[in-house]
Scaffold this motif. Structure first.
Motif, PDB file in Angstrom:
ATOM      1  N   SER B 435     -13.772 -36.400  10.294  1.00  0.00           N
ATOM      2  CA  SER B 435     -12.637 -35.413  10.263  1.00  0.00           C
ATOM      3  C   SER B 435     -12.634 -34.710   8.828  1.00  0.00           C
ATOM      4  CB  SER B 435     -11.472 -36.181  10.350  1.00  0.00           C
ATOM      5  OG  SER B 435     -11.407 -36.853  11.592  1.00  0.00           O
ATOM      6  N   PHE B 436     -13.230 -35.363   7.859  1.00  0.00           N
ATOM      7  CA  PHE B 436     -13.213 -34.970   6.415  1.00  0.00           C
ATOM      8  C   PHE B 436     -14.240 -33.777   6.506  1.00  0.00           C
ATOM      9  CE2 PHE B 436     -15.350 -34.921   2.412  1.00  0.00           C
ATOM     10  CZ  PHE B 436     -14.368 -34.302   1.479  1.00  0.00           C
ATOM     11  N   ILE B 438     -15.317 -31.788   8.916  1.00  0.00           N
ATOM     12  CA  ILE B 438     -14.758 -30.655   9.642  1.00  0.00           C
ATOM     13  C   ILE B 438     -13.795 -29.964   8.736  1.00  0.00           C
ATOM     14  CG2 ILE B 438     -13.617 -29.719  11.408  1.00  0.00           C
ATOM     15  CD1 ILE B 438     -14.779 -32.139  13.226  1.00  0.00           C
ATOM     16  N   ILE B 439     -12.825 -30.655   8.218  1.00  0.00           N
ATOM     17  CA  ILE B 439     -11.932 -30.109   7.347  1.00  0.00           C
ATOM     18  C   ILE B 439     -12.508 -29.283   6.276  1.00  0.00           C
ATOM     19  CG2 ILE B 439      -9.805 -30.550   5.695  1.00  0.00           C
ATOM     20  CD1 ILE B 439      -8.980 -32.630   7.595  1.00  0.00           C
ATOM     21  N   HIS B 440     -13.500 -30.092   5.499  1.00  0.00           N
ATOM     22  CA  HIS B 440     -14.207 -29.529   4.467  1.00  0.00           C
ATOM     23  C   HIS B 440     -14.842 -28.181   4.695  1.00  0.00           C
ATOM     24  CE1 HIS B 440     -16.667 -29.339   0.840  1.00  0.00           C
ATOM     25  NE2 HIS B 440     -17.827 -29.113   1.348  1.00  0.00           N
TER      26      HIS B 440
END
Lengths: 370, 503
Positions: B435-436, B438-440
């Motif tokens: 998730s990190f 993808i958000i990044h």
């Protein structure tokens, strides 16, 4: 406070992302346990309750669209100030922001509890809370563009979970739905009321509206999202009622997750464990949007810096989740919140629309008479 | 009063002067270089001095064009204007200041000064050590042109002009570096590239305040949007065909002198996973290769962490049939799975690094020794399990499929925190990391262009030539993300015209 919110073109979004934004805000922790809730009152007619709730939601979305049409580029905090004046408008805005804050707490608590039951019984609440909140803060710092991107990509990344439901579908017992309309209208109505907790979230339309590029299409995208969520909820509830027997369903807390237990592949058994992990990607957009709504509303109402509100809110949330210790407390909180959510999402827009119309009518009349 | 007199005695006021004076001043300015050659001739009534760096100039041109002309008649009296008129070389410059003469000498000039004249004259006849144009070594291809860029900007421009022989091809010259200036060119097609993009690139390069730039990779890091990210944000390539193809599709190139790679901007995540070979292959094979590389990237990041998570925390996820063989192979291993995986990943990384640093001949032997012998020994010694060796080898191989070495490096480094996360919190850790990431990736941009385009913002038409490849008859659009002046390459109607039987 300005009523209209002018957004630079660079951070505007296309209307079709509204579908993903609304849908991912609606689907989260609610859908994990929805069947038990509805089944407890509406029994085998739960699907009727969902349809009723879906239609009601559609009406509410319609009212939202009509309210927004009255203004060029305004959001709910602005409209409230315009309609009810500064004091009452700000008060209502504060209630909304606090409601989103409460929504965040309830989502966090519910998901952390699922993790503790399915994955790690001993993992401390604050640790998972820290993980999720740091991701939420990191995403919200990126602004609307990133938030919408998260909801779009995470939707695409998790929607395939529906495919693996083919197994429980093949094991469904259609007799569970008989007799149709075997319960009283009031039971079905209260089932519809209970559905609303997992449907709230579409009020995001009232806040994201100024950020939409082609505003004319926003309403239809929102209606589509409402339809999609209704169908998804319907599918999940129909499958769980068909798959589990009545007494069994009443004893389960998260029937949707339990259903994943029988799915197995040659390379992986106990799919529910993977599903619970993957559920993080369903819950995250939910929380990220709620966090944005909360901080953005505070910014709009009080003119604060959103970054500072974000940090403060994250710290408060972190300590807020530690207060809740057991299932009963969480349930009580969730129930109360669901009631508030019901009034905000399902009643308020329908009430607000005539008021907005009346106010604008009076204003126009005054304008012409002068 | 005295100071102002002294101040006036600056090199600019040196001329006219004697030959000895010039010699002395120039030598001091150029750190008494032993390679500075002065030769004095007496022609007519005046002495003429010719000076240059012996290794910086083309000797043949010096003899044939300059000295032959000057020494042709012994009794002519020269001055700067006459020399300019009679020497058959185009690149002459007249100077007022000694500093500019010295600068020209360093870059490969020959200076001529007639005693007591007003201005010395220089000719620019440089000779640079450069390597011949050779095959691409780092981005090797089976199909398509094999030629690669070299360190010399002149050669590179020559190659590009050969491929893009259109007057629309434009380069803008910029000088970067306060102490050691380096020539940088912005290259684009004027009728296609987006003006805003060119302005952004120009602005970023002009705003640079650095002493020197070593290579194009350094320039890329200096002008990128998000310097904290692990992902490269400008595409570096050594292939002229790739460079030209990008320009034709509306991208902007940056060329740096003394560097064998050029930069392409804006770059998206998917542009790092595509190779020009996909274009030379038939479209269906090209599509397969692209999707395979994308899958390989995910595999490389996730495979080892999944192994670690499953064995450490979620044993119930592993099917019973697989559990037996896994248990057998892990029976002798005394370490927890995280430690085992990190050890083996580190081994592979060491092998790769050693292979890259060693001379090619030794490097191959290293690969065999490391890969086969060490792996076998590690299992025999009970250090790791057989299955982990397969998994680690698979994810290492997968990371090498990225056509960009830079992106391959990023993928390999991401793996380590992912393994640690999965070792600490199992599946929860993996999804947290994912998730990190993808958000990044959503937050990263390449000179203002979203990094995940065309996935987000979603452009259906742009899926062609990024994630998949369509047949040429359908690929009639330039990527919308580049916002080109000519978005359509050719009319779809004509290409799609259906013919009846036997027409």
């Amino acid at each position: 406070m300005k009523i209209q919110l002018q957004v630079p073109v660079g951070i505007q979004i296309q209307a079709f992302y509204v579908f993903f934004l609304i849908h991912t805000t609606q689907v989260g922790t609610g859908i994990m346990g929805i069947s038990t809730h509805i089944y407890s009152t509406a029994k085998q007619d739960a699907w009727i309750s969902i349809l009723v709730a879906g239609v009601w939601m559609s009406i509410s979305v319609f009212c939202m669209g009509k309210i927004l049409q009255q203004y060029e580029s305004a959001d709910l905090p602005g409209i409230q100030v315009d309609i009810f004046g500064k004091f009452v408008g700000k008060f209502l805005g504060t209630i909304l922001a606090l409601y989103f804050f409460g929504l965040l707490i309830s989502v966090l608590l519910n998901y952390i509890e699922v993790i503790q039951v399915f994955l790690f019984p001993t993992v401390p609440t604050w640790l998972v809370c820290l993980f999720l909140l740091s991701l939420v803060v990191y995403a919200v710092l990126g602004g609307v563009r990133v938030i919408v991107g998260v909801s779009f990509l995470f939707f695409v990344g998790t929607v395939w979970l529906l495919i693996v439901l083919y197994k429980p579908i093949s094991l469904m017992e259609w007799n569970h739905f008989l007799p149709v309309m075997g319960n009283s209208y009031s039971d079905i109505a209260s089932g519809a009321f209970k559905t609303t907790y997992s449907l709230v979230g579409f009020e995001v339309l009232l806040f994201i509206y100024p950020y939409i590029q082609n505003k004319r299409k926003a309403h239809s995208a929102a209606q589509l999202a409402a339809l999609g969520t209704t169908l998804l909820t319907l599918a999940v509830v129909v499958i769980t009622i068909g798959y589990f027997s009545g007494p069994q369903l009443e004893r389960l807390i998260w029937p949707t997750l339990s259903m994943f237990k029988i799915i197995q592949f040659s390379f992986a058994e106990r799919f529910d464990i993977i599903a619970v992990g993957l559920w993080m990607m369903i819950v995250l957009p939910n929380m990220i949007t709620a966090m944005w709504l909360c901080t953005h509303t505070f910014k709009r109402v009080y003119g604060l810096r959103q970054k500072q509100v974000l940090y403060v809110a994250a710290i408060l949330l972190f300590f807020g989740t530690i207060v809740f210790q057991d299932r009963l407390q969480i349930n009580y909180f969730t129930d109360k919140l669901a009631t508030v959510g019901f009034y905000i999402a399902f009643v308020y827009p329908i009430v607000l629309w005539p008021i907005v119309l009346l106010k604008n009518y009076i204003r126009r009349k005054r304008g012409t008479s002068q | 009063m005295r100071r102002s007199v002294q101040k006036k005695k600056k090199p600019s006021d040196l001329f006219p002067c004697t030959i000895e004076e010039l010699k002395k001043q120039l030598s001091t300015m150029l750190q008494d270089s032993p390679d500075l050659n002065f030769s004095t001739y007496t022609l007519g009534q005046k002495r003429v001095i010719v000076f240059y760096f012996t290794y910086q100039i083309n000797k043949e041109q010096l003899h044939r064009s300059i000295l032959d002309t000057l020494l042709a008649s012994q009794d002519k009296t020269w001055d700067a204007k006459m020399i300019q008129n009679e020497v058959p070389l185009a690149s002459s410059t007249l100077h007022d200041k000694l500093v500019s003469v010295a600068k020209e000498l360093i870059q490969g000039g020959v200076g001529i000064y007639v005693e007591e004249d007003d201005q010395p004259i220089t000719y620019y006849i440089p000779e640079q050590a450069r390597r011949a144009v050779s095959r691409a070594e780092n981005e090797s291809l089976v199909l398509g042109p094999q030629i690669a860029f070299t360190e010399s900007m002149v050669t590179n421009l020559n190659i590009i002009r050969w491929r893009l022989d259109t007057p629309e091809f434009k380069t803008e010259k910029l000088i970067i570096g306060k102490e050691i200036p380096t020539e940088v060119r912005i290259a684009y097609l004027t009728n296609i590239a987006n003006e805003d993009l060119i302005n952004t690139v120009r602005q970023r390069l002009e705003d640079l305040d650095v002493n020197d730039v070593m290579d194009s990779n350094v320039v890329a890091q200096l002008i990128e949007d998000r310097s904290t990210s692990i992902f490269p944000q400008l595409l570096t390539t050594e292939l002229p065909d790739r460079f030209c193809n990008s320009l034709i599709n509306g991208k902007v190139g940056i060329m740096v002198d003394k560097s064998p790679t050029v930069l392409i901007t804006p770059a998206t995540l998917f542009s790092f996973l595509e190779s020009t070979e996909d274009i030379y292959f038939r479209w269906n094979i090209g599509t397969f290769l692209r999707i395979m590389r994308l899958a390989a990237m995910f595999l490389s990041i996730l495979l080892t962490p999944i192994y670690v998570a499953a064995l450490s925390f979620h044993v119930e996820v592993i099917p019973s049939s697989l559990l037996v063989s896994l248990g057998q192979s892990r029976a002798n291993v005394p370490f927890p799975p995280v430690f085992e995986a990190l050890l083996l990943e580190l081994l592979i990384e060491l092998l790769r690094e050693a292979g890259a640093r060693l001379p090619t001949k030794v490097g191959q032997t290293m690969g065999i020794v490391g890969g086969i012998v060490l792996g076998q020994a590690a299992v025999k010694a009970g250090f790791t399990s057989n299955i982990l060796i397969i998994i680690v080898a698979l994810s290492a191989l997968a990371s090498f499929t990225a056509p960009s070495y830079m992106m391959g490096g990023a993928i390999r480094v991401i793996r380590f925190p992912m393994i640690v996360l999965s070792g600490l919190w199992g599946l929860l850790g993996i999804f947290l990391g994912l998730s990190f990431l993808i958000i990044h990736l959503l937050k990263v941009s390449s000179l203002g262009t979203p990094y995940l385009s065309p996935l987000y913002p979603f452009h259906f038409a742009d899926l062609d030539n990024s994630i998949i490849r369509l047949p040429w008859s359908r690929a009639n659009r330039r990527p919308t993300v580049n916002e080109t002046k000519k978005p359509v390459k050719f009319s779809q109607k004509e290409a799609k015209k259906k013919r009846d039987i036997d027409e």
